[in-house]
Design an enzyme around this catalytic site. Structure first.
Site, PDB file in Angstrom:
ATOM      1  N   SER A 242       0.825  -1.218   0.000  1.00 37.02           N
ATOM      2  CA  SER A 242       0.000   0.000   0.000  1.00 37.02           C
ATOM      3  C   SER A 242       0.856   1.264   0.000  1.00 37.02           C
ATOM      4  O   SER A 242       0.635   2.178  -0.805  1.00 37.02           O
ATOM      5  CB  SER A 242      -0.988   0.003   1.177  1.00 37.02           C
ATOM      6  N   HIS A 272      -2.001  -8.884   1.986  1.00 33.08           N
ATOM      7  CA  HIS A 272      -1.686  -7.619   2.674  1.00 33.08           C
ATOM      8  C   HIS A 272      -2.834  -7.333   3.655  1.00 33.08           C
ATOM      9  O   HIS A 272      -3.144  -8.179   4.499  1.00 33.08           O
ATOM     10  CB  HIS A 272      -1.471  -6.538   1.603  1.00 33.08           C
ATOM     11  N   HIS A 319       5.710 -12.768   7.347  1.00 36.99           N
ATOM     12  CA  HIS A 319       5.954 -11.386   6.928  1.00 36.99           C
ATOM     13  C   HIS A 319       7.130 -11.353   5.968  1.00 36.99           C
ATOM     14  O   HIS A 319       8.068 -12.141   6.103  1.00 36.99           O
ATOM     15  CB  HIS A 319       6.232 -10.464   8.129  1.00 36.99           C
ATOM     16  N   ARG A 328       3.140  -4.866  16.688  1.00 35.88           N
ATOM     17  CA  ARG A 328       1.735  -4.411  16.591  1.00 35.88           C
ATOM     18  C   ARG A 328       0.805  -5.508  17.102  1.00 35.88           C
ATOM     19  O   ARG A 328      -0.244  -5.235  17.669  1.00 35.88           O
ATOM     20  CB  ARG A 328       1.408  -4.032  15.141  1.00 35.88           C
ATOM     21  N   ASP A 374      -2.253  -8.565  11.614  1.00 38.66           N
ATOM     22  CA  ASP A 374      -3.622  -8.983  11.279  1.00 38.66           C
ATOM     23  C   ASP A 374      -4.096 -10.193  12.076  1.00 38.66           C
ATOM     24  O   ASP A 374      -5.286 -10.497  12.085  1.00 38.66           O
ATOM     25  CB  ASP A 374      -3.699  -9.303   9.780  1.00 38.66           C
TER      26      ASP A 374
END
Ligand code: CMX
Length: 435
Positions: A242, A272, A319, A328, A374
């Site tokens: 992105s 993604h 990743h 995160r 995620d």
């Protein structure tokens, strides 16, 4: 000119000089060599662009202008009087200005975005023209593109502005876009899942708090979760799909609305940002297959093996850059431990975390077996009743505007040229290196 923009303008000359001086001193230094394998593997590990707002370290995770997520928790202003999560306004300020904001500066950004948040009516009409069951990311991208009629950068460019002023108009579009995105996203949510019963913004709230309010979630705990969510998803250096797409399209001097639309098209891919919905879909189909309840480790293990045997990925794990558990993920886990330790889905997510890395390691090919951002976000949303997981990537997208728009402003400040890497062919490589 607003105080924030004035302050930013004051920094520009020094930064441009700094880059020029650095380039004339070190422009011919080498940054490593490129292997043929890298050409065939999505340019992994190739330093290929300048992106100022954040940097990802494989062994440590993301740092925003030098600050890790736990450090940001200490230093960024919170919602007064008792907020514990950093305000996204603060991380935007940090990424843009390369300095920490005061509480007053964060308040100014909040007010500035609230003033800019009015969405022209035709944008809603364009969204309404889509079937209500169109994927929320389709509606989001359509809405952002429809906002392009408002681009100040586009207007100024057509009027023939000097290059040195590009950044100032990019800044206006970027700030307007950030101000408007929660309104557009909440509109889509209420349209799709709440019979089109829309909620007026509350201008007294902060940006993320007001977003939560317009979605229809008004507890202070949900607002805190949203502040954290919007902060941690805001940026992840420049090479992810992105951010890179936004930088790339912006380099053609396409306006920020077009550039952001391109980035959101990339975020909507399952490898993604869409992985955040896929995680919940995957957990739900596992539960459906097992007849509900808390699956045992063994059951999770079997389900993972079946997923892999079916030639699918386990969403939320792996990743391209990170080689450890995503900080995160850890931030969200910390939130769940504090606010919802007994939530059943949290327990499943935790169990999945205990099981999946060993299974992925055993494949012998997965370079990073650890969870990414995620793997956790859907659980937090589900806990508060935001169960419509097709919407989750839109939330990611709203947040991603913070870093990518700050970076785009810097692209125009530094006069970054049109991006145009070279490509080659297999035949040419064979000619050079042999068969
Ligand atoms: N499940 C199963 N297989 C996986 C895997 C996973 N979670 N992660 C990687 N692999 C596989 C790859 O598909 C690849 O297989 P092939 O050689 O058969 O093609 C192999 O392991 C090597 O891949 P890698 O070098 O470790 O990973 P990449 O850099 O190519 O891809 C990523 C990274 C994120 C796309 C990948 O780990 C993945 O597909 N994860 C699941 C989807 C996901 O969670 N995406 C979200 C990432 C964060 C974000 O952007 O939001």
């Amino acid at each position: 000119m607003s105080k924030i923009k004035e302050k930013f303008a004051g920094k520009i000359e020094d930064s441009i000089r700094e880059v020029r001086e650095f380039l004339s001193a070190h422009g011919d230094e080498k940054m490593g060599e490129i292997t043929v394998r890298q050409l065939y593997s999505g340019m992994r590990g190739m330093p290929a662009l300048i992106y100022e707002t954040s940097k990802l370290d494989p062994a440590e995770g993301i740092r925003f202008r030098g600050y890790s997520i736990p450090e940001l928790n200490e230093v960024l202003p919170k919602y007064p009087p008792e907020g514990k999560q950093p305000l996204p306004e603060g991380i935007f300020y940090l990424m843009l200005m390369n300095e920490l904001p005061t509480e007053d500066e964060v308040r100014r950004i909040s007010n500035n975005w609230a003033r800019r948040s009015i969405v022209p009516p035709h944008v809603f009409k364009v969204i309404d023209a889509l079937p209500v069951n169109a994927h929320p990311m389709t509606q989001f991208i359509t809405g952002i593109n429809a906002c392009r009629t408002e681009s100040e950068y586009r207007r100024a460019y057509r009027d023939g502005i000097n290059k040195s002023e590009y950044w100032a108009h990019t800044y206006e579009d970027a700030m307007n876009l950030i101000g408007r995105l929660p309104r557009i996203a909440a509109y889509i949510y209420r349209r799709c899942y709440r019979n089109g019963e829309h909620i007026e913004p509350n201008p007294d709230l902060d940006w993320a708090g007001n977003f939560a309010h317009m979605l229809g979630y008004d507890s202070e705990e949900f607002r805190e979760m949203m502040r954290m969510y919007m902060t941690i998803h805001s940026d992840h250096e420049g090479g992810n799909v992105s951010a890179h797409a936004i930088h790339l399209v912006g380099s053609a001097l396409s306006d920020p609305y077009l550039a952001f639309t391109a980035g959101m098209a990339g975020l909507a891919g399952p490898l993604h940002g869409l992985a955040n919905q896929e995680v919940i879909r995957w957990i739900q189909s596992m539960r459906d297959e097992l007849g509900g309840g808390l699956p045992s480790k063994e059951q999770i293990e079997n389900y993972c093996k079946k997923t892999l045997a079916d030639g699918k990925v386990i969403p939320g794990f792996g990743h391209a850059v990170l080689r450890k558990t995503d900080p995160r993920y850890e931030a969200q886990r910390g939130f769940a431990q504090e606010y919802m330790p007994d939530d059943e889905l949290f327990q499943i997510v935790s169990r999945v975390y205990e099981v999946v890395p060993d299974i992925l390691k055993a494949t012998g090919k997965v370079k990073n077996p650890w969870p990414n951002v995620d793997a956790h976000s859907g659980q937090l949303l589900m806990h508060y009743g935001l169960t419509e997981y097709d919407f989750y990537t839109v939330l990611f997208g709203v947040s991603r505007a913070l870093g990518t728009m700050a970076a785009l402003i810097w692209d125009r400040v530094l006069g970054m040229p049109i991006e145009r890497p070279g490509s080659t062919t297999t035949a040419q490589l064979k000619e050079r290196f042999g068969n």
